[in-house]
Scaffold this motif. Structure first.
Motif, PDB file in Angstrom:
ATOM      1  N   LYS A  55       0.816  -1.207   0.000  1.00 33.34           N
ATOM      2  CA  LYS A  55       0.000   0.000   0.000  1.00 33.34           C
ATOM      3  C   LYS A  55       0.857   1.268   0.000  1.00 33.34           C
ATOM      4  CE  LYS A  55      -3.582   2.300   2.694  1.00 33.34           C
ATOM      5  NZ  LYS A  55      -4.319   2.315   3.949  1.00 33.34           N
ATOM      6  N   ASN A  56       1.958   1.268   0.731  1.00 24.69           N
ATOM      7  CA  ASN A  56       2.753   2.471   0.951  1.00 24.69           C
ATOM      8  C   ASN A  56       3.853   2.719  -0.074  1.00 24.69           C
ATOM      9  OD1 ASN A  56       1.216   2.933   3.258  1.00 24.69           O
ATOM     10  ND2 ASN A  56       2.657   1.825   4.562  1.00 24.69           N
ATOM     11  N   ASN A  57       4.079   1.778  -0.995  1.00 28.51           N
ATOM     12  CA  ASN A  57       5.179   1.918  -1.953  1.00 28.51           C
ATOM     13  C   ASN A  57       4.664   1.713  -3.369  1.00 28.51           C
ATOM     14  OD1 ASN A  57       7.644   2.050  -0.089  1.00 28.51           O
ATOM     15  ND2 ASN A  57       6.526   0.282   0.661  1.00 28.51           N
ATOM     16  N   LYS A  58       5.151   2.540  -4.268  1.00 25.39           N
ATOM     17  CA  LYS A  58       4.709   2.449  -5.656  1.00 25.39           C
ATOM     18  C   LYS A  58       5.256   1.203  -6.346  1.00 25.39           C
ATOM     19  CE  LYS A  58       4.430   4.924  -9.938  1.00 25.39           C
ATOM     20  NZ  LYS A  58       4.367   6.144 -10.641  1.00 25.39           N
ATOM     21  N   VAL A  59       6.539   0.904  -6.139  1.00 19.52           N
ATOM     22  CA  VAL A  59       7.182  -0.263  -6.749  1.00 19.52           C
ATOM     23  C   VAL A  59       7.781  -1.113  -5.629  1.00 19.52           C
ATOM     24  CG1 VAL A  59       8.952  -1.070  -8.351  1.00 19.52           C
ATOM     25  CG2 VAL A  59       7.732   1.060  -8.818  1.00 19.52           C
ATOM     26  N   VAL A  60       7.408  -2.402  -5.619  1.00 23.71           N
ATOM     27  CA  VAL A  60       7.904  -3.335  -4.603  1.00 23.71           C
ATOM     28  C   VAL A  60       8.492  -4.545  -5.310  1.00 23.71           C
ATOM     29  CG1 VAL A  60       7.289  -4.819  -2.656  1.00 23.71           C
ATOM     30  CG2 VAL A  60       6.158  -2.607  -2.934  1.00 23.71           C
ATOM     31  N   LEU A  61       9.710  -4.918  -4.927  1.00 23.95           N
ATOM     32  CA  LEU A  61      10.298  -6.169  -5.389  1.00 23.95           C
ATOM     33  C   LEU A  61      10.282  -7.123  -4.209  1.00 23.95           C
ATOM     34  CD1 LEU A  61      11.803  -7.655  -7.750  1.00 23.95           C
ATOM     35  CD2 LEU A  61      13.818  -7.281  -6.351  1.00 23.95           C
ATOM     36  N   LEU A  62       9.592  -8.236  -4.361  1.00 23.51           N
ATOM     37  CA  LEU A  62       9.468  -9.216  -3.292  1.00 23.51           C
ATOM     38  C   LEU A  62      10.320 -10.426  -3.608  1.00 23.51           C
ATOM     39  CD1 LEU A  62       8.049 -10.174  -0.681  1.00 23.51           C
ATOM     40  CD2 LEU A  62       6.292 -11.179  -2.160  1.00 23.51           C
ATOM     41  N   ASP A  63      11.155 -10.823  -2.664  1.00 24.29           N
ATOM     42  CA  ASP A  63      11.968 -12.033  -2.753  1.00 24.29           C
ATOM     43  C   ASP A  63      11.332 -13.072  -1.845  1.00 24.29           C
ATOM     44  OD1 ASP A  63      13.907 -14.029  -2.757  1.00 24.29           O
ATOM     45  OD2 ASP A  63      15.388 -12.850  -1.657  1.00 24.29           O
ATOM     46  N   CYS A  64      10.800 -14.130  -2.437  1.00 23.57           N
ATOM     47  CA  CYS A  64      10.215 -15.239  -1.674  1.00 23.57           C
ATOM     48  C   CYS A  64      11.290 -16.308  -1.555  1.00 23.57           C
ATOM     49  CB  CYS A  64       8.983 -15.781  -2.383  1.00 23.57           C
ATOM     50  SG  CYS A  64       7.732 -14.526  -2.690  1.00 23.57           S
ATOM     51  N   PHE A  65      11.736 -16.566  -0.335  1.00 21.72           N
ATOM     52  CA  PHE A  65      12.870 -17.464  -0.119  1.00 21.72           C
ATOM     53  C   PHE A  65      12.565 -18.447   0.997  1.00 21.72           C
ATOM     54  CE2 PHE A  65      13.358 -14.492   3.251  1.00 21.72           C
ATOM     55  CZ  PHE A  65      14.078 -15.133   4.240  1.00 21.72           C
ATOM     56  N   ALA A  66      13.472 -19.411   1.174  1.00 21.28           N
ATOM     57  CA  ALA A  66      13.436 -20.329   2.305  1.00 21.28           C
ATOM     58  C   ALA A  66      14.844 -20.409   2.876  1.00 21.28           C
ATOM     59  CB  ALA A  66      12.961 -21.712   1.860  1.00 21.28           C
ATOM     60  N   THR A  67      14.936 -20.591   4.177  1.00 19.52           N
ATOM     61  CA  THR A  67      16.255 -20.603   4.819  1.00 19.52           C
ATOM     62  C   THR A  67      17.089 -21.804   4.383  1.00 19.52           C
ATOM     63  OG1 THR A  67      15.295 -21.714   6.730  1.00 19.52           O
ATOM     64  CG2 THR A  67      15.500 -19.313   6.837  1.00 19.52           C
ATOM     65  N   TRP A  68      16.456 -22.876   3.983  1.00 23.95           N
ATOM     66  CA  TRP A  68      17.167 -24.089   3.578  1.00 23.95           C
ATOM     67  C   TRP A  68      17.533 -24.097   2.092  1.00 23.95           C
ATOM     68  CZ3 TRP A  68      14.056 -25.927  -0.144  1.00 23.95           C
ATOM     69  CH2 TRP A  68      12.689 -25.664  -0.039  1.00 23.95           C
ATOM     70  N   CYS A  69      17.151 -23.080   1.354  1.00 23.38           N
ATOM     71  CA  CYS A  69      17.323 -23.032  -0.102  1.00 23.38           C
ATOM     72  C   CYS A  69      18.709 -22.496  -0.469  1.00 23.38           C
ATOM     73  CB  CYS A  69      16.216 -22.160  -0.691  1.00 23.38           C
ATOM     74  SG  CYS A  69      16.422 -21.761  -2.426  1.00 23.38           S
ATOM     75  N   GLY A  70      19.524 -23.328  -1.104  1.00 21.00           N
ATOM     76  CA  GLY A  70      20.866 -22.929  -1.512  1.00 21.00           C
ATOM     77  C   GLY A  70      20.887 -21.803  -2.530  1.00 21.00           C
ATOM     78  N   PRO A  71      20.111 -21.886  -3.623  1.00 16.77           N
ATOM     79  CA  PRO A  71      20.098 -20.786  -4.588  1.00 16.77           C
ATOM     80  C   PRO A  71      19.623 -19.464  -3.983  1.00 16.77           C
ATOM     81  CG  PRO A  71      19.192 -22.756  -5.589  1.00 16.77           C
ATOM     82  CD  PRO A  71      19.388 -23.050  -4.142  1.00 16.77           C
ATOM     83  N   CYS A  72      18.720 -19.544  -2.992  1.00 15.45           N
ATOM     84  CA  CYS A  72      18.256 -18.322  -2.312  1.00 15.45           C
ATOM     85  C   CYS A  72      19.415 -17.650  -1.588  1.00 15.45           C
ATOM     86  CB  CYS A  72      17.153 -18.650  -1.308  1.00 15.45           C
ATOM     87  SG  CYS A  72      15.679 -19.392  -2.018  1.00 15.45           S
ATOM     88  N   LYS A  73      20.236 -18.458  -0.934  1.00 11.46           N
ATOM     89  CA  LYS A  73      21.393 -17.921  -0.218  1.00 11.46           C
ATOM     90  C   LYS A  73      22.421 -17.347  -1.186  1.00 11.46           C
ATOM     91  CE  LYS A  73      20.962 -21.157   3.613  1.00 11.46           C
ATOM     92  NZ  LYS A  73      21.561 -22.306   4.288  1.00 11.46           N
ATOM     93  N   ALA A  74      22.536 -17.962  -2.359  1.00 14.18           N
ATOM     94  CA  ALA A  74      23.535 -17.511  -3.329  1.00 14.18           C
ATOM     95  C   ALA A  74      23.175 -16.165  -3.943  1.00 14.18           C
ATOM     96  CB  ALA A  74      23.690 -18.559  -4.432  1.00 14.18           C
ATOM     97  N   ILE A  75      21.902 -15.925  -4.207  1.00 14.37           N
ATOM     98  CA  ILE A  75      21.508 -14.683  -4.882  1.00 14.37           C
ATOM     99  C   ILE A  75      21.200 -13.552  -3.905  1.00 14.37           C
ATOM    100  CG2 ILE A  75      19.016 -15.071  -5.084  1.00 14.37           C
ATOM    101  CD1 ILE A  75      19.491 -14.169  -8.116  1.00 14.37           C
ATOM    102  N   SER A  76      21.059 -13.852  -2.640  1.00 13.69           N
ATOM    103  CA  SER A  76      20.723 -12.842  -1.640  1.00 13.69           C
ATOM    104  C   SER A  76      21.708 -11.670  -1.601  1.00 13.69           C
ATOM    105  CB  SER A  76      20.596 -13.484  -0.266  1.00 13.69           C
ATOM    106  OG  SER A  76      20.236 -12.545   0.690  1.00 13.69           O
ATOM    107  N   PRO A  77      23.033 -11.894  -1.630  1.00 16.44           N
ATOM    108  CA  PRO A  77      23.962 -10.743  -1.625  1.00 16.44           C
ATOM    109  C   PRO A  77      23.804  -9.853  -2.856  1.00 16.44           C
ATOM    110  CG  PRO A  77      25.135 -12.759  -1.091  1.00 16.44           C
ATOM    111  CD  PRO A  77      23.753 -13.154  -1.504  1.00 16.44           C
ATOM    112  N   MET A  78      23.449 -10.443  -3.989  1.00 16.00           N
ATOM    113  CA  MET A  78      23.246  -9.646  -5.198  1.00 16.00           C
ATOM    114  C   MET A  78      22.027  -8.746  -5.042  1.00 16.00           C
ATOM    115  SD  MET A  78      24.020 -12.545  -7.997  1.00 16.00           S
ATOM    116  CE  MET A  78      25.227 -13.769  -7.545  1.00 16.00           C
TER     117      MET A  78
END
Length: 146
Positions: A55-78
């Motif tokens: 509601k409060n932001n015009k553009v939102v990028l949402l990252d849906c991740f899981a703590t056990w997900c390796g690719p999620c951990k790899a792309i998080s710093p980017m």
């Protein structure tokens, strides 16, 4: 006769190591700076927080991740690096853990992790499934276009 030679060799080796270690530490200290990042990636922990972010932001990028997900951990710093990039200053970066917020992930139809969703004016505009850095950058550029 070989004992004094060996002793002096060991002492000079230890001296070289301590000098090298000191200079390495000094180099690391010189490279550190105290500037704060321009933006951050916000961890969404409740459904109400998610609705407020939309509601409060015009553009939102949402990252849906899981703590056990390796690719999620790899792309998080980017994702964090992109959140600090000046060209994406108008994008609100958010993350949800699909295991902690199953009702939001079900509502959004999350099938795999990581899933990135771009929302404009509260409506879903784009979706990216998988840890693909060039595609993530392209998704962000679509978010800042008029």
């Amino acid at each position: 006769m070989s004992t004094p030679f060996l002793r002096s060799t060991i002492q000079s080796s230890l001296l070289r190591r301590s000098i090298f270690r000191t200079s390495t530490i000094q180099q690391n200290i010189r490279q550190f700076h105290y500037t704060s990042p321009n933006m951050t990636v916000h961890n969404i922990s409740t459904t109400e927080d998610w609705k407020a972010a939309l509601k409060n932001n015009k553009v939102v990028l949402l990252d849906c991740f899981a703590t056990w997900c390796g690719p999620c951990k790899a792309i998080s710093p980017m994702l964090v690096n992109h959140s600090n990039d000046e060209q994406f200053k108008d994008v609100f970066f958010a993350k949800i853990d699909v295991d902690e917020l199953p009702e939001v992930s079900q509502e959004l139809g999350i099938r795999a992790m990581p899933t990135f969703m771009l929302f404009k004016d509260g409506e879903k505009a784009e979706e990216l499934v998988g840890a693909n850095p060039p595609a993530l950058l392209g998704l962000l550029k679509k978010g800042v276009e008029a």
